[in-house]
Enzyme design. Sequence first.
Site, PDB file in Angstrom:
ATOM      1  N   GLY A  59      90.216  91.844 -49.546  1.00 27.18           N
ATOM      2  CA  GLY A  59      90.850  90.636 -49.912  1.00 27.18           C
ATOM      3  C   GLY A  59      90.259  89.346 -49.463  1.00 27.18           C
ATOM      4  O   GLY A  59      89.074  89.229 -48.915  1.00 27.18           O
ATOM      5  N   SER A  60      91.163  88.214 -49.086  1.00 30.12           N
ATOM      6  CA  SER A  60      90.613  86.782 -48.869  1.00 30.12           C
ATOM      7  C   SER A  60      89.620  86.696 -47.730  1.00 30.12           C
ATOM      8  O   SER A  60      89.763  87.238 -46.729  1.00 30.12           O
ATOM      9  CB  SER A  60      91.826  86.139 -48.395  1.00 30.12           C
ATOM     10  OG  SER A  60      91.279  84.759 -48.229  1.00 30.12           O
TER      11      SER A  60
END
Lengths: 127, 385
Positions: A59-60
């Site tokens: 993810g991020s």
Amino acid sequence: MTLKIIVKGKAKGKIMKSNNPINFLGAVDKKTGTIRDNKHDMFQKSLKDTILVFPHGIGSSVGAYTIYSLKSNDSAPAAMICTKADLSVVSGCALANIPFILASQDDYDSLTDGDEITIDTEAEKIL
Amino acid sequence: MELTKDEEAALKGESGETLQLAYRILVATGEATDAEKLVPIKWAHVSGVNYNTIGDAGEEFLSHLSKNAKVKVQTTVNPMGYDIDNISNYNLDEEFIKKQESIRKSYEKMGVIPSFSCIPYEIFDLPEKGTQVSFAETNAAIYVNSISNLKTNKESAFSALASALTGKSPYSDLRKDLDSPNLTIRMKLDNPNELDLGMLGFFAGKIADSSVRISGVNKMDRRSCKSLCGGMGTSGRCGKFILDDKDADSEKVDFDKEEMKKIYDELNTTDSSDLITLGSPQLGLEELSDLTSMLKGKSFKKRCMIFCPRAIQNQALKLGYTRELEQAGCEILSDCCTCLTPLIDKKNVDGVTTNSIKGAYYLKNSNGVDVNLKPLSKIVEEETK
């Protein structure tokens, strides 16, 4: 053992092993180090001072700042061990000086949740 | 990884503290991804701008760094916490504004372009095919690798910042022409909308390695494509997809109704909402134009926040979209986005309707609000009068 040292250092602590990858931005409280994603197998557990063993980050890209924040807030894992590299985790550990090791699947499987271990990346026996 | 003499010296600190830090990050990420060297990059896109995401530690780090650091290549930045033009409309506390302003100033001091957008690929001229860039912001990294023919690692906030400061990045697999993903996802749903493709992206991200092949998806409009990239970036470490129907020699996994329902049930946590958000990724001009047409003669029954880059908002204003969207009850915000926005607080909001998979994940996990997922066509059909 086939271990690849990415961020050098020494650490001592209890292994906290997860079967799930970690999205640091979404799943970890950057102040306390607690996992707040109720779908995660470590929900409500704290990463603070653990030897965090998990498959890899996801993810991020801002998850790197989460790791840096954990260190600044004294809530960071003492070290991390993964099987695959995610740049958020790698760069977060590099900036925060948290020892980070990539392990082969066999070595990874040999690490047991709850075991007390010492890491010294400069020593002959790393783990 | 092999370093040049100059790079080696910088790593030892001979070119100052800032570059030493940058090279430390590049060497760690390079070693971890088996890169044999660093390569020059032409454009860095940096994340870690919203105070809600980077916190006090991030704010202090950037404030310290910006005293001596200057970017070496064109550098654009991700959204921050609010729209500079209407900060006072949102009841933000002074501490937040103070810290956010400090972060904005630190980046500007380092010489970045104050774009505050997660869709740099839609608002800047793209360099020629094959150009090496360094994009943090996962949707953007995946988009430019997969659609724009640029090359980037799935960078982190720090690795992209290190690239901005040095003009370099590790030459890892995604930067090479090794288009042989070890996994093919077979899309089994006909005529997917943007929400379905966002879920496909989220599914693919979960199981793919650094790149993935997707079969059964022919053409996607920009909205769907951005949705896929956003979903994929949220759930995984995958930085590129290839649309290809050829029977490739790789493991194959089907994305069918059953798999889609699992993703939907994971991210959709309520059937009701008091707010609609459109954006994450931020909306581009085509999307604002489409939405304006879809909303002709209609207006939203509840608040609808639309996030888009300032450059797009300026164009939309000239083209008359802004006025029409505002008449339909939309609030248009620039410089910020749905993900970890301080403008949506669980004290005031119970549930949010959105078509964004990426938005849904962070609204639930970071903002702590429930999410109701619907494609845009259904949002317009069901939430307007």
